[in-house]
Design a protein around this motif. Sequence first.
Motif, mmCIF file in Angstrom:
data_model
loop_
_atom_site.group_PDB
_atom_site.id
_atom_site.type_symbol
_atom_site.label_atom_id
_atom_site.label_comp_id
_atom_site.label_asym_id
_atom_site.label_seq_id
_atom_site.Cartn_x
_atom_site.Cartn_y
_atom_site.Cartn_z
ATOM 1 N N THR A 1 86.603 50.516 45.142
ATOM 2 C CA THR A 1 86.473 49.425 46.112
ATOM 3 C C THR A 1 87.582 48.385 45.982
ATOM 4 O O THR A 1 87.566 47.399 46.706
ATOM 5 C CB THR A 1 85.109 48.730 45.966
ATOM 6 O OG1 THR A 1 84.973 48.234 44.622
ATOM 7 C CG2 THR A 1 83.962 49.691 46.278
ATOM 8 N N GLU B 1 85.099 49.417 50.926
ATOM 9 C CA GLU B 1 84.526 48.152 50.494
ATOM 10 C C GLU B 1 83.053 48.151 50.857
ATOM 11 O O GLU B 1 82.577 49.028 51.584
ATOM 12 C CB GLU B 1 85.260 46.970 51.146
ATOM 13 C CG GLU B 1 86.706 46.811 50.675
ATOM 14 C CD GLU B 1 87.460 45.683 51.367
ATOM 15 O OE1 GLU B 1 86.859 44.990 52.218
ATOM 16 O OE2 GLU B 1 88.656 45.495 51.055
ATOM 17 N N ASN B 2 82.314 47.190 50.326
ATOM 18 C CA ASN B 2 80.891 46.996 50.669
ATOM 19 C C ASN B 2 80.030 48.236 50.414
ATOM 20 O O ASN B 2 79.297 48.701 51.283
ATOM 21 C CB ASN B 2 80.764 46.569 52.143
ATOM 22 C CG ASN B 2 81.516 45.285 52.450
ATOM 23 O OD1 ASN B 2 81.323 44.278 51.778
ATOM 24 N ND2 ASN B 2 82.374 45.323 53.447
ATOM 25 N N GLU C 1 77.428 48.391 48.839
ATOM 26 C CA GLU C 1 75.995 48.072 48.910
ATOM 27 C C GLU C 1 75.393 48.407 50.263
ATOM 28 O O GLU C 1 74.173 48.573 50.382
ATOM 29 C CB GLU C 1 75.763 46.591 48.586
ATOM 30 C CG GLU C 1 76.310 45.599 49.593
ATOM 31 C CD GLU C 1 77.796 45.294 49.411
ATOM 32 O OE1 GLU C 1 78.307 44.410 50.130
ATOM 33 O OE2 GLU C 1 78.442 45.933 48.543
ATOM 34 N N THR D 1 82.419 50.370 53.904
ATOM 35 C CA THR D 1 83.096 50.051 55.161
ATOM 36 C C THR D 1 84.604 50.129 54.938
ATOM 37 O O THR D 1 85.082 50.248 53.809
ATOM 38 C CB THR D 1 82.736 48.638 55.673
ATOM 39 O OG1 THR D 1 83.092 47.683 54.662
ATOM 40 C CG2 THR D 1 81.255 48.531 56.011
#
Length: 214
Positions: free
Chosen positions: A13, A33-34, A36, A40
Amino acid sequence: MDNRKFVLEACCTSAEQVFRAAKAGADRVELCENLEIGGTTPSEENIRRAVTAGIPVNVLIRPRGGNFTYSPEEEEQMAASIVRCRELGAAGVVFGALLPDGSVDRKMMERLLEKAHGGNGQRRLSATFHRAIDECADPFQALETIMESGFDRILTSGHESSAVRGSALLAEFVRRAAGRIIIMPGGGVTAENVRLLAEITGASEFHGTRICRL
């Protein structure tokens, strides 16, 4: 463990993670990224720094979390991201889209693959269909559609929460693919279980956040 017979793709990430993965023996990374929310598209600065690590970087193309059914505006955003990834020096892109009935959105995929494969002397980007396949209503029909569309590989946990739980279906994917596309197990794949998964599934590429001992 001797990993020379496997391709290990580390999910990262940040550029810092990419550098650590390269030092730890990863063959390639997927940058996103993201995590969680399932991942994305990373920022341009993140991509720009990551590609200097001396290891192939495949970039996740996903404008948001949630489902994998995208609007025309979101498709335009994904197409622009693919073009930008080539400009920034990425080795490949990772994406997937479904129709509301749970089948692969083949028309959208083929349009986005045109962006990835390029033309007029443009550098071809490797294309991976991601774990959207694990939400398809008919996994075997999805496999055929993805192969026919022109992807290089499929990232999948075998319709289960982890590749270990989905290992039987993963093995069937590998058998049916018969070398026409790379089946890359992902989801709970670690440095400790990758060899067992290779033996069970017959796969040779693996993906995970803990696939290397960072």
